[in-house]
Design a protein around this motif. Structure first.
Motif, PDB file in Angstrom:
ATOM      1  N   ALA A   1      13.309  -1.329   4.112  1.00 21.28           N
ATOM      2  CA  ALA A   1      12.278  -0.256   3.607  1.00 21.28           C
ATOM      3  C   ALA A   1      11.410  -0.987   2.602  1.00 21.28           C
ATOM      4  N   GLU A   2      12.024  -1.958   1.852  1.00 25.11           N
ATOM      5  CA  GLU A   2      11.062  -2.582   0.872  1.00 25.11           C
ATOM      6  C   GLU A   2      10.045  -3.495   1.363  1.00 25.11           C
ATOM      7  N   ALA A   3      10.037  -4.158   2.496  1.00 23.10           N
ATOM      8  CA  ALA A   3       9.191  -5.059   3.223  1.00 23.10           C
ATOM      9  C   ALA A   3       7.768  -4.493   3.366  1.00 23.10           C
ATOM     10  N   ARG A   4       7.054  -5.392   2.810  1.00 20.78           N
ATOM     11  CA  ARG A   4       5.262  -5.112   2.754  1.00 20.78           C
ATOM     12  C   ARG A   4       4.744  -6.419   3.280  1.00 20.78           C
ATOM     13  N   PRO A   5       4.473  -6.400   4.600  1.00 24.83           N
ATOM     14  CA  PRO A   5       3.811  -7.690   5.173  1.00 24.83           C
ATOM     15  C   PRO A   5       2.536  -7.790   5.105  1.00 24.83           C
ATOM     16  N   ASP A   6       1.782  -8.985   4.785  1.00 27.56           N
ATOM     17  CA  ASP A   6       0.547  -8.985   4.565  1.00 27.56           C
ATOM     18  C   ASP A   6      -0.326  -8.779   5.786  1.00 27.56           C
ATOM     19  N   LEU A   7       0.300  -9.073   7.228  1.00 32.45           N
ATOM     20  CA  LEU A   7      -0.281  -8.764   8.387  1.00 32.45           C
ATOM     21  C   LEU A   7       0.587  -8.225   9.242  1.00 32.45           C
TER      22      LEU A   7
END
Length: 234
Positions: A215-221
């Motif tokens: 749930a913490e993942a923040r992809p740049d693309l």
């Protein structure tokens, strides 16, 4: 926006990103369930596998991947209340050699390798990865496996080793793009290490999208295929 010209290396998660393992695992477990009289659908079975492997991969000393699969099979059997079938257990441990590559993997990797170093950061053993590389007809410039580092992603050892390998080639971490399908094992740790990253969210695939850290993942693309990624960053 991410641009390939901003990177000298692109590192990849392999299973789920380049190798389409999930349908094969579902097919194996569905047939096992049918024979064992287990009433469970494909999603229930693949999520049971995902939970089991996430826990087993935390164990130290780390097991080689065939042993991870054996222990996953044991836990899945226990979860559904059936005895362990020794023959099926051993067959499950050999399945990585049968998992097919995504149709865009070989061409996409070869296209990238013309312009950047490519690396494999994989929760797998060396022998299984060799089989997968043969299916993709590719030779990675750097290879970091769980067997090599004695740990499974999201453990930082994978990423530290890859960063050191690329640094030895004159590539700093600021010039590395990491690509993965697993939020838990790839995107979240890449975020923590300050690595630019792309999430290949393959349609109708579930492994690695839940559990601790996902749930913490923040992809740049975010894209749905390697081909789409190449179009986006070209």
């Amino acid at each position: 926006m991410l641009r390939l010209s901003d990177f000298d290396a692109v590192t990849f998660d392999v299973y789920g990103t380049l190798i389409d393992w999930e349908p094969s695992i579902v097919a194996f477990l569905t047939e096992w369930a049918r024979k064992a009289g287990v009433k469970a659908d494909g999603e229930e079975l693949i999520m049971a596998f995902d939970r089991a492997r996430a826990e087993i991969q935390k164990e130290r000393p780390a097991h080689l991947y065939p042993e991870v699969l054996r222990r996953c099979f044991d836990r899945i059997s226990a979860e559904f209340g059936v005895p362990v079938d020794a023959g099926q257990r051993e067959a499950f441990s050999r399945t990585p050699h049968e998992w097919p590559a995504y149709s865009d993997a070989s061409e996409g990797l070869k296209t990238l390798q013309v312009r950047a170093k490519i690396g494999a950061l994989s929760n797998i053993d060396n022998a299984s990865l060799s089989s997968s590389c043969a299916k993709m007809d590719i030779r990675f410039d750097i290879v970091v496996t769980a067997e090599r580092v004695g740990a499974y992603k999201p453990a930082q050892e994978h990423f530290d080793t890859a960063i050191a390998d690329l640094d030895a080639l004159g590539i700093p971490r600021s010039r590395i793009l990491h690509v993965g399908q697993s939020l838990r094992a790839d995107i979240t740790p890449a975020n923590k290490l300050g690595l630019k990253n792309a999430w290949i969210n393959r349609p109708q695939r579930l492994l690695g999208l839940s559990g601790e850290g996902a749930a913490e993942a923040r992809p740049d693309l975010t894209v749905e295929s390697l081909a789409e990624l190449l179009d986006a960053i070209a």
